[in-house]
Design a protein around this motif. Structure first.
Motif, PDB file in Angstrom:
ATOM      1  N   THR A 131      35.139  65.569  47.601  1.00 42.90           N
ATOM      2  CA  THR A 131      34.457  64.571  48.413  1.00 42.90           C
ATOM      3  C   THR A 131      34.729  63.187  47.837  1.00 42.90           C
ATOM      4  N   PRO A 132      35.329  62.278  48.627  1.00 45.42           N
ATOM      5  CA  PRO A 132      35.603  60.929  48.126  1.00 45.42           C
ATOM      6  C   PRO A 132      34.312  60.181  47.834  1.00 45.42           C
ATOM      7  N   VAL A 133      34.405  59.173  46.950  1.00 43.08           N
ATOM      8  CA  VAL A 133      33.223  58.444  46.516  1.00 43.08           C
ATOM      9  C   VAL A 133      33.431  56.938  46.667  1.00 43.08           C
ATOM     10  N   VAL A 134      32.448  56.272  47.261  1.00 46.20           N
ATOM     11  CA  VAL A 134      32.406  54.812  47.310  1.00 46.20           C
ATOM     12  C   VAL A 134      31.544  54.379  46.139  1.00 46.20           C
ATOM     13  N   GLU A 143      36.737  53.130  37.013  1.00 45.44           N
ATOM     14  CA  GLU A 143      37.762  53.969  36.389  1.00 45.44           C
ATOM     15  C   GLU A 143      37.731  55.403  36.899  1.00 45.44           C
ATOM     16  N   LEU A 144      36.702  55.762  37.665  1.00 48.36           N
ATOM     17  CA  LEU A 144      36.576  57.133  38.154  1.00 48.36           C
ATOM     18  C   LEU A 144      37.253  57.373  39.496  1.00 48.36           C
ATOM     19  N   VAL A 145      37.489  56.321  40.262  1.00 48.39           N
ATOM     20  CA  VAL A 145      38.121  56.498  41.580  1.00 48.39           C
ATOM     21  C   VAL A 145      39.337  55.590  41.703  1.00 48.39           C
ATOM     22  N   ASP A 146      40.231  55.984  42.579  1.00 50.86           N
ATOM     23  CA  ASP A 146      41.349  55.128  42.953  1.00 50.86           C
ATOM     24  C   ASP A 146      41.485  55.218  44.468  1.00 50.86           C
ATOM     25  N   ASP A 147      42.515  54.630  45.012  1.00 49.21           N
ATOM     26  CA  ASP A 147      42.661  54.583  46.465  1.00 49.21           C
ATOM     27  C   ASP A 147      42.789  55.971  47.095  1.00 49.21           C
ATOM     28  N   SER A 148      43.165  56.979  46.313  1.00 48.93           N
ATOM     29  CA  SER A 148      43.311  58.324  46.864  1.00 48.93           C
ATOM     30  C   SER A 148      42.021  59.139  46.781  1.00 48.93           C
ATOM     31  N   SER A 149      40.993  58.608  46.094  1.00 43.88           N
ATOM     32  CA  SER A 149      39.770  59.391  45.926  1.00 43.88           C
ATOM     33  C   SER A 149      38.496  58.627  46.271  1.00 43.88           C
ATOM     34  N   GLY A 150      38.627  57.374  46.703  1.00 41.91           N
ATOM     35  CA  GLY A 150      37.427  56.627  47.048  1.00 41.91           C
ATOM     36  C   GLY A 150      37.688  55.154  47.217  1.00 41.91           C
ATOM     37  N   ALA A 151      36.610  54.387  47.159  1.00 42.39           N
ATOM     38  CA  ALA A 151      36.694  52.938  47.350  1.00 42.39           C
ATOM     39  C   ALA A 151      35.723  52.259  46.398  1.00 42.39           C
ATOM     40  N   ILE A 152      36.033  51.012  46.058  1.00 43.47           N
ATOM     41  CA  ILE A 152      35.210  50.220  45.159  1.00 43.47           C
ATOM     42  C   ILE A 152      34.733  48.983  45.913  1.00 43.47           C
ATOM     43  N   PHE A 153      33.450  48.650  45.792  1.00 47.99           N
ATOM     44  CA  PHE A 153      32.904  47.465  46.449  1.00 47.99           C
ATOM     45  C   PHE A 153      32.156  46.613  45.437  1.00 47.99           C
ATOM     46  N   LYS A 154      31.894  45.364  45.775  1.00 52.21           N
ATOM     47  CA  LYS A 154      31.170  44.443  44.894  1.00 52.21           C
ATOM     48  C   LYS A 154      29.692  44.840  44.841  1.00 52.21           C
ATOM     49  N   SER A 155      29.228  45.112  43.656  1.00 44.60           N
ATOM     50  CA  SER A 155      27.852  45.547  43.434  1.00 44.60           C
ATOM     51  C   SER A 155      26.848  44.576  44.038  1.00 44.60           C
ATOM     52  N   GLY A 156      25.838  45.128  44.715  1.00 46.45           N
ATOM     53  CA  GLY A 156      24.760  44.323  45.274  1.00 46.45           C
ATOM     54  C   GLY A 156      25.085  43.661  46.594  1.00 46.45           C
TER      55      GLY A 156
END
Length: 185
Positions: A131-134, A143-156
């Motif tokens: 299951t991918p993770v945002v 460091e736990l996700v990359d483009d193949s396993s999820g997405a990163i957003f600006k906190s808050g």
């Protein structure tokens, strides 16, 4: 003799504090067997699994969910549980479930932390289930996700989180690859 760091983030912080690099060893948190569960409604929701408290970013997630047409299932308990249920529980797109498993059946999971997470098991478990993770950009989460396993957003940032969930919901993910890479890591 040595200090075990659950992730690169912790190692960087310990180096900043003056610890001897030769004594720092990175060993990620792990789970022995993926705690995956399925459900009849597989893929028809996204989820949050964790403590219901301010620093976890749950209010940011719930506010972002108001502008999305997808069902959010929340698994967890904590200091804010009753307050959050009163405020958001009547929204038909949010379901509070207490302590239950949701990861395998979810389209994606979200870790919206507004504190410096290190290497949370809920992210590792999600990835092991395929299951991918945002995740937010705080601490060791990126460091736990990359483009193949999820997405990163600006906190808050409610809008950035909403956009990341929406983009992730509408994307084709390779669950087998996500799981295999998590197990290998």
């Amino acid at each position: 003799d040595a200090f075990v760091c659950p992730g690169e983030y912790m190692k960087r912080k310990m180096l900043e504090a003056g610890f001897d690099e030769s004594k720092l060893k990175v060993l990620n948190n792990f789970v022995d067997v993926p705690p995956c569960d399925g459900g009849a409604d597989e893929g028809e929701y996204y989820c949050y699994v964790g403590r219901l408290s301010e620093e976890k970013g749950i209010v940011t997630l719930l506010e972002a969910s108001r502008a999305l047409p997808y069902l959010l299932k929340v698994a967890g308990t904590g200091a804010q549980a009753d307050e959050l249920k009163r405020k958001y529980g009547s929204d038909g797109r949010v379901c509070f479930l207490g302590n239950v498993g949701l990861l395998r059946g979810a389209r994606l999971s979200v870790m919206p932390s507004e504190c410096n997470e290190n290497n949370p098991l809920s992210v590792i478990e999600s990835l092991m289930c395929g299951t991918p993770v945002v995740v937010s950009d705080r601490g060791g989460l990126p460091e736990l996700v990359d483009d193949s396993s999820g997405a990163i957003f600006k906190s808050g940032d409610v809008n950035a989180l909403r956009e990341a969930i929406d983009a992730s919901w509408n994307r084709e993910w390779d669950a087998e690859s996500i799981s295999a890479n998590a197990v290998k890591r």
